[in-house]
Write a protein that holds these residues in place. Structure first.
Motif, PDB file in Angstrom:
ATOM      1  N   VAL A  96      -5.525  -2.123  -4.323  1.00 59.14           N
ATOM      2  CA  VAL A  96      -4.174  -2.625  -4.069  1.00 59.14           C
ATOM      3  C   VAL A  96      -4.117  -4.111  -4.436  1.00 59.14           C
ATOM      4  CG1 VAL A  96      -4.681  -3.187  -1.648  1.00 59.14           C
ATOM      5  CG2 VAL A  96      -2.317  -2.772  -2.340  1.00 59.14           C
TER       6      VAL A  96
ATOM      7  N   ILE B   1       0.839  -1.194   0.000  1.00 57.51           N
ATOM      8  CA  ILE B   1       0.000   0.000   0.000  1.00 57.51           C
ATOM      9  C   ILE B   1       0.879   1.250   0.000  1.00 57.51           C
ATOM     10  CG2 ILE B   1      -1.703   1.334   1.308  1.00 57.51           C
ATOM     11  CD1 ILE B   1      -2.786  -1.288   2.398  1.00 57.51           C
TER      12      ILE B   1
ATOM     13  N   VAL C 114      -8.183   2.866   1.159  1.00 60.58           N
ATOM     14  CA  VAL C 114      -7.219   2.500   0.127  1.00 60.58           C
ATOM     15  C   VAL C 114      -8.050   2.121  -1.101  1.00 60.58           C
ATOM     16  CG1 VAL C 114      -5.362   0.953  -0.554  1.00 60.58           C
ATOM     17  CG2 VAL C 114      -5.560   1.686   1.838  1.00 60.58           C
TER      18      VAL C 114
END
Length: 279
Positions: A263, A227, A260
């Protein structure tokens, strides 16, 4: 212990199969000497919701020999929810696109010391097939199937609901929205130097540990979750957050939340540790 979310005979049969210790030991004896099939997924909409909770209560959930990461008597507890992107064996190559993309939520504490390792408390998936597969072929993924599991976009944020029904999954309800700038809640500001320091600690892991009640041993899994910090987007709760685990782990203030967007994720290995080995 797995408990099916819907009552009835089929659910009782499935419970017996997924909780069977003899079956788990037979599978481990047959497959433990074979190479681990690396698993891959292109995960998306990864929402982290983290509280600083009472460290003594968190420590009580760990086996002897493991120590929870804590600062000032508080330890981070994360509820991490996301959508898989064709979760399956990496060896499948382009055929992996045929695999489904279930929702998953895993709940973790963080262990003290290198390597960067989390302790799995709970795992949920919205697919009965994946729940069965993870429980039959994995010792660390003690996956539960809720009666209802949603993780949807809500304006500029996300709305997540986990309803256990009659099953063994924990309950969770949270709506988060975008934040104009990253802000550390007071309990986090006392434990971390900066927003990036907190996010790096919470998002960057090399391994996960869990307990297999069927085998009576610790299980270690190595993962790859690259990440980049500049991809992380701050979020804030858009209302009250309900998490059934907070009854046992009292939280100090509001959660720290972030997104996020996507990923690549790989599960590199899984191994059952000898009884006298902890990491």
């Amino acid at each position: 212990m797995y408990r099916h979310p819907y009552p009835g005979y089929p659910g009782r049969v499935l419970e017996g199969l997924l909780n069977a210790r003899g079956l788990a030991r037979l599978r481990h004896a047959l497959l433990s000497r074979l190479p681990f099939p690396v698993l891959r997924s292109d995960v998306a909409d990864v929402v982290y919701v983290t509280w600083m909770v009472d460290a003594r209560a968190a420590q009580a959930l760990l086996p002897d020999g493991l120590r929870v990461w804590e600062r000032g008597g508080l330890a981070p507890l994360t509820v991490l929810t996301y959508r898989h992107g064709h979760f399956g064996p990496a060896l499948a190559g382009p055929l992996r696109r045929l695999f489904p993309s279930p929702l998953q939520s895993n709940w973790r504490l963080y262990l003290d010391g290198p390597p960067r390792t989390v302790w799995f408390l709970e795992n949920m998936m919205d697919s009965g097939a994946y729940v069965a597969a993870t429980r039959l072929f994995s010792d660390i993924m003690r996956t539960h199937r809720p009666a209802r599991f949603t993780h949807d976009r809500a304006g500029d944020g996300f709305d997540t609901r986990i309803d256990p029904g009659a099953g063994s999954a924990p309950a969770f309800a949270c709506t988060v929205g975008a934040s104009a700038q990253p802000v550390l809640p007071p309990a986090f500001a006392a434990a971390f130097k900066s927003w990036n320091d907190a996010v790096a600690m919470l998002a960057h892991q090399d391994a996960a540990l869990g307990w297999s009640a069927r085998l009576g041993k610790l299980v270690l899994s190595h993962i790859d979750l690259p990440i980049p910090l500049d991809a992380v987007r701050p979020l804030v709760p858009a209302g009250p957050v309900a998490c059934s685990l907070l009854d046992a782990l009292p939280a100090a203030g509001d959660p720290l939340c972030f997104l996020v967007p996507s990923v690549p994720f790989r599960v590199l290995s899984e191994s059952v540790l000898p009884a006298n080995r902890r990491t």
